[in-house]
Design a protein around this motif. Structure first.
Motif, PDB file in Angstrom:
ATOM      1  N   THR A 286      -6.269  -7.609  -1.013  1.00  0.00           N
ATOM      2  CA  THR A 286      -5.676  -7.041   0.198  1.00  0.00           C
ATOM      3  C   THR A 286      -4.387  -6.306  -0.125  1.00  0.00           C
ATOM      4  N   GLN A 287      -3.554  -6.907  -0.975  1.00  0.00           N
ATOM      5  CA  GLN A 287      -2.307  -6.253  -1.358  1.00  0.00           C
ATOM      6  C   GLN A 287      -2.581  -4.945  -2.090  1.00  0.00           C
ATOM      7  N   VAL A 288      -3.565  -4.957  -2.978  1.00  0.00           N
ATOM      8  CA  VAL A 288      -3.916  -3.729  -3.697  1.00  0.00           C
ATOM      9  C   VAL A 288      -4.416  -2.668  -2.722  1.00  0.00           C
ATOM     10  N   THR A 289      -5.232  -3.093  -1.757  1.00  0.00           N
ATOM     11  CA  THR A 289      -5.761  -2.149  -0.770  1.00  0.00           C
ATOM     12  C   THR A 289      -4.647  -1.547   0.070  1.00  0.00           C
ATOM     13  N   VAL A 293      -3.471   2.286   0.326  1.00  0.00           N
ATOM     14  CA  VAL A 293      -3.341   3.008   1.594  1.00  0.00           C
ATOM     15  C   VAL A 293      -1.962   3.661   1.702  1.00  0.00           C
ATOM     16  N   ALA A 294      -0.916   2.914   1.316  1.00  0.00           N
ATOM     17  CA  ALA A 294       0.438   3.468   1.374  1.00  0.00           C
ATOM     18  C   ALA A 294       0.587   4.652   0.416  1.00  0.00           C
ATOM     19  N   ALA A 295       0.049   4.517  -0.798  1.00  0.00           N
ATOM     20  CA  ALA A 295       0.130   5.616  -1.758  1.00  0.00           C
ATOM     21  C   ALA A 295      -0.639   6.832  -1.258  1.00  0.00           C
ATOM     22  N   ALA A 296      -1.819   6.585  -0.688  1.00  0.00           N
ATOM     23  CA  ALA A 296      -2.607   7.698  -0.155  1.00  0.00           C
ATOM     24  C   ALA A 296      -1.883   8.375   1.002  1.00  0.00           C
ATOM     25  N   ALA A 297      -1.230   7.582   1.846  1.00  0.00           N
ATOM     26  CA  ALA A 297      -0.483   8.162   2.970  1.00  0.00           C
ATOM     27  C   ALA A 297       0.680   9.020   2.469  1.00  0.00           C
ATOM     28  N   LEU A 298       1.394   8.536   1.444  1.00  0.00           N
ATOM     29  CA  LEU A 298       2.511   9.314   0.902  1.00  0.00           C
ATOM     30  C   LEU A 298       2.021  10.605   0.255  1.00  0.00           C
TER      31      LEU A 298
END
Length: 377
Positions: A286-289, A293-298
């Motif tokens: 979950t943490q990796v996911t 998601v945060a990296a993809a959003a940035l």
């Protein structure tokens, strides 16, 4: 006369960029919330399956082992119905030496007097007041409350579970009661072993709610909310049901986990999922996911801002040029090639500016009215 226009045509990039930041941030938060909730639900579902399957497996193993003793008792009861006293004594001694599950076996006459017992123990004692005798003279039975007695072999006080059944003679008449005194220590060790293998702790309570077996390392009292919820299911079937303990633990409860072939003990059984049996892989995943998601959003935000800068900055500058032209200033728009729309707009503004330039040069200068001389008197 020129008209001053005060409308703010600039700030397109700033406003659009701010809007995109908010949209991407809101989307990332929403996705992260959905992923987190789904992961939590999935983790909960896994824990529920673990505790239910584990408790069912423990019940199956326990019943299989107990049924062996139950069937053995009935086989011995059929054998001693027509046996001599010496043969009965041999049967009683043999039962106590087999496996260690049965600490003592005895045969009581219809008046409650023990006429044969393992190693001669308790022979001559009257047990007519014992519950196992009163129930066993009528039908095969199991005590719902454990008995404290001295182990005939070790001489130490132990807890026992009494199994009893009528013994019939050659003509079918009842000639006494056979009792198996099963060691609770054996039941406890059996459940401990099953608990270790399956990662499920077991708490067994007798009909009075007193603990009989507890495989947990810290034998703390069960949550009141758990026992209260369990009491509501006391008349349900013997299968395990999930029960909310209100303390973050995962519990299952069965009002009686013995098979229908065995008499109802009246024992309440709680299965508790051990925390060390819960996999840590899912929280890490979950943490990796969420990090992905945060990296993809940035990354999406960065690409979007670069795209907006390349697309909207020229439009913003052309908007400022258009404002200056409208206010009568001489501005030659910079040629924009970032998009077809920007190129068309810059070309149009250049044409407008080129057409307005001759008009400004041909326009006569504004004259200032001369003062009319006052007549002399």
């Amino acid at each position: 006369m020129s008209i001053r226009r005060q409308h703010n045509l600039g700030g397109i990039f700033r406003r659009t960029a701010l809007a995109m930041v908010l949209v991407v941030a809101a989307t990332a938060v929403f996705v992260a919330k959905v992923v987190s909730d789904q992961a939590h639900e999935f983790q909960t579902a896994i824990e529920h399956k673990l505790v239910l399957r584990g408790s069912d497996a423990i019940a199956l193993s326990f019943n299989t082992a107990l049924m062996r003793e139950w069937d053995s008792m009935h086989a011995v009861a059929r054998s001693i119905g027509t046996a001599s006293q010496d043969d009965i004594n041999k049967f009683m001694d043999a039962v106590a030496r087999t496996g260690g599950q049965v600490a003592w076996a005895g045969f009581a006459a219809p008046d409650g007097t023990i006429i044969s017992g393992s190693n001669g123990y308790e022979v001559g004692k009257n047990v007519s007041s014992k519950r196992w005798f009163r129930d066993g003279i009528r039908v095969p039975s199991v005590d719902s409350i454990t008995e404290t007695a001295t182990n005939a072999q070790t001489g130490k006080m132990e807890y026992f579970l009494n199994l009893s059944t009528p013994v019939k003679g050659a003509n079918g008449q009842k000639i006494g009661v056979l009792v198996y005194r099963v060691r609770i220590a054996w039941v406890r060790s059996f459940l401990f072993e099953a608990s270790k293998e399956l990662g499920i702790d077991v708490v067994v309570q007798d009909i009075n709610g007193d603990p009989v077996i507890d495989t947990r390392q810290d034998s703390t009292p069960l949550p009141k909310s758990l026992t209260s919820s369990a009491s509501l299911r006391s008349k349900s079937s013997g299968v395990f049901h999930l029960v909310d303990g209100k303390d973050g633990g995962t519990y299952a409860f069965a009002p009686d986990f013995v098979w229908n072939k065995l008499p109802n003990f009246g024992w309440r059984v709680f299965a508790v999922l051990r925390r060390d049996n819960i996999s840590n892989d899912l929280p890490v995943l979950t943490q990796v996911t969420l990090a992905t998601v945060a990296a993809a959003a940035l990354c999406l935000l960065g690409v979007t801002l670069v795209f907006l800068k390349l697309l909207l900055r020229p439009v913003e500058r052309l908007a400022e040029d258009a404002k200056s032209i409208a206010n009568g200033k001489y501005v030659f728009p910079e040629e924009a090639t970032s998009s077809q729309e920007a190129a068309s707009l810059s070309s149009a503004l250049a044409i407008i500016q080129s057409k307005l330039t001759p008009q400004r040069s041909e326009r006569p200068p504004r004259s200032t009215p001369e003062a009319t001389p006052e007549p002399h008197s």
